[in-house]
Design a protein around this motif. Structure first.
Motif, PDB file in Angstrom:
ATOM      1  N   GLU A  45       0.821  -1.212   0.000  1.00  0.00           N
ATOM      2  CA  GLU A  45       0.000   0.000   0.000  1.00  0.00           C
ATOM      3  C   GLU A  45       0.858   1.266   0.000  1.00  0.00           C
ATOM      4  O   GLU A  45       0.541   2.228  -0.682  1.00  0.00           O
ATOM      5  CB  GLU A  45      -0.923   0.018   1.223  1.00  0.00           C
ATOM      6  CG  GLU A  45      -2.079  -0.941   1.137  1.00  0.00           C
ATOM      7  CD  GLU A  45      -2.911  -0.941   2.411  1.00  0.00           C
ATOM      8  OE1 GLU A  45      -2.630  -0.144   3.338  1.00  0.00           O
ATOM      9  OE2 GLU A  45      -3.838  -1.757   2.471  1.00  0.00           O
ATOM     10  N   ASP A  46       1.915   1.282   0.806  1.00  0.00           N
ATOM     11  CA  ASP A  46       2.731   2.498   0.939  1.00  0.00           C
ATOM     12  C   ASP A  46       4.151   2.118   1.359  1.00  0.00           C
ATOM     13  O   ASP A  46       4.471   2.123   2.546  1.00  0.00           O
ATOM     14  CB  ASP A  46       2.089   3.436   1.958  1.00  0.00           C
ATOM     15  CG  ASP A  46       2.684   4.825   1.917  1.00  0.00           C
ATOM     16  OD1 ASP A  46       3.505   5.107   1.021  1.00  0.00           O
ATOM     17  OD2 ASP A  46       2.333   5.636   2.787  1.00  0.00           O
ATOM     18  N   PRO A  47       5.017   1.779   0.397  1.00  0.00           N
ATOM     19  CA  PRO A  47       6.384   1.367   0.729  1.00  0.00           C
ATOM     20  C   PRO A  47       7.160   2.475   1.434  1.00  0.00           C
ATOM     21  O   PRO A  47       7.032   3.643   1.095  1.00  0.00           O
ATOM     22  CB  PRO A  47       7.015   1.055  -0.635  1.00  0.00           C
ATOM     23  CG  PRO A  47       5.877   0.912  -1.581  1.00  0.00           C
ATOM     24  CD  PRO A  47       4.762   1.738  -1.044  1.00  0.00           C
ATOM     25  N   GLY A  48       7.933   2.092   2.435  1.00  0.00           N
ATOM     26  CA  GLY A  48       8.787   3.049   3.133  1.00  0.00           C
ATOM     27  C   GLY A  48       8.156   3.718   4.333  1.00  0.00           C
ATOM     28  O   GLY A  48       8.859   4.316   5.135  1.00  0.00           O
ATOM     29  N   THR A  49       6.838   3.650   4.479  1.00  0.00           N
ATOM     30  CA  THR A  49       6.163   4.257   5.622  1.00  0.00           C
ATOM     31  C   THR A  49       6.213   3.283   6.802  1.00  0.00           C
ATOM     32  O   THR A  49       5.968   2.091   6.631  1.00  0.00           O
ATOM     33  CB  THR A  49       4.699   4.582   5.276  1.00  0.00           C
ATOM     34  OG1 THR A  49       4.684   5.402   4.102  1.00  0.00           O
ATOM     35  CG2 THR A  49       4.018   5.318   6.407  1.00  0.00           C
ATOM     36  N   PRO A  50       6.533   3.771   8.011  1.00  0.00           N
ATOM     37  CA  PRO A  50       6.680   2.865   9.161  1.00  0.00           C
ATOM     38  C   PRO A  50       5.419   2.054   9.473  1.00  0.00           C
ATOM     39  O   PRO A  50       4.299   2.526   9.301  1.00  0.00           O
ATOM     40  CB  PRO A  50       6.996   3.811  10.314  1.00  0.00           C
ATOM     41  CG  PRO A  50       7.520   5.042   9.686  1.00  0.00           C
ATOM     42  CD  PRO A  50       6.845   5.155   8.362  1.00  0.00           C
ATOM     43  N   ILE A  51       5.647   0.842   9.936  1.00  0.00           N
ATOM     44  CA  ILE A  51       4.588  -0.073  10.379  1.00  0.00           C
ATOM     45  C   ILE A  51       4.836  -0.333  11.861  1.00  0.00           C
ATOM     46  O   ILE A  51       5.962  -0.602  12.267  1.00  0.00           O
ATOM     47  CB  ILE A  51       4.643  -1.404   9.597  1.00  0.00           C
ATOM     48  CG1 ILE A  51       4.414  -1.171   8.108  1.00  0.00           C
ATOM     49  CG2 ILE A  51       3.627  -2.396  10.147  1.00  0.00           C
ATOM     50  CD1 ILE A  51       4.691  -2.382   7.241  1.00  0.00           C
ATOM     51  N   THR A  52       3.795  -0.257  12.685  1.00  0.00           N
ATOM     52  CA  THR A  52       3.914  -0.554  14.108  1.00  0.00           C
ATOM     53  C   THR A  52       3.365  -1.949  14.367  1.00  0.00           C
ATOM     54  O   THR A  52       2.239  -2.252  13.994  1.00  0.00           O
ATOM     55  CB  THR A  52       3.141   0.474  14.955  1.00  0.00           C
ATOM     56  OG1 THR A  52       3.626   1.788  14.641  1.00  0.00           O
ATOM     57  CG2 THR A  52       3.323   0.206  16.432  1.00  0.00           C
TER      58      THR A  52
END
Length: 142
Positions: free
Chosen positions: A80-87
């Protein structure tokens, strides 16, 4: 990953008298039945969270099923959104080594940094997954 499975079933009606046209299968008589399967806590959390939150909840024993769910969620959020942090919120008493290593491999291979948060307790493989989070973004709640 869990959820609802749609199954097409053809329903046949027995005619009172034999008719050549009614012997042919009719597309209108095909119905779709939904068979729902119970969802795990991981899937319920993931489905209830807005996508902009980018959060995953890994709870309970780490086995092949929870590993498959977690890996699928990580890959979906990466897509969906590469590079954006995942918690990733983790509370686990541990589990199978190979299932946990699969999660860690995906955490390292995606471009999104995975921030890990211990909620409750993390033992055995749960602690290793917690430690595999992005350096500087590994947290434990009291």
């Amino acid at each position: 990953v869990g959820g609802t499975l749609a199954v097409a079933c053809a329903e046949k009606e027995k005619p009172d008298k034999v008719d050549k046209e009614k012997e042919k299968p009719d597309k209108d008589r095909t119905t779709v039945k939904k068979c729902s399967f119970p969802k795990s806590a991981n899937e319920l959390f993931y489905d209830s969270m807005p996508r902009h939150q980018r959060a995953i909840y890994l709870c309970g024993a780490i086995d092949d099923s929870s590993s498959k769910t977690t890996i699928g969620q990580l890959l979906a959020l990466e897509y969906e959104d590469p590079g954006t942090p995942i918690t990733m919120y983790v509370t686990s008493s541990g589990g199978k080594v190979y299932a946990g290593l699969g999660i860690i491999d995906v955490m390292r291979s995606i471009s999104s940094p995975v921030h890990t948060v211990c909620v409750g307790h993390c033992e055995s493989m749960g602690a290793i997954i917690l430690a595999a989070g992005e350096p500087g973004f590994r947290f434990a709640l009291p």
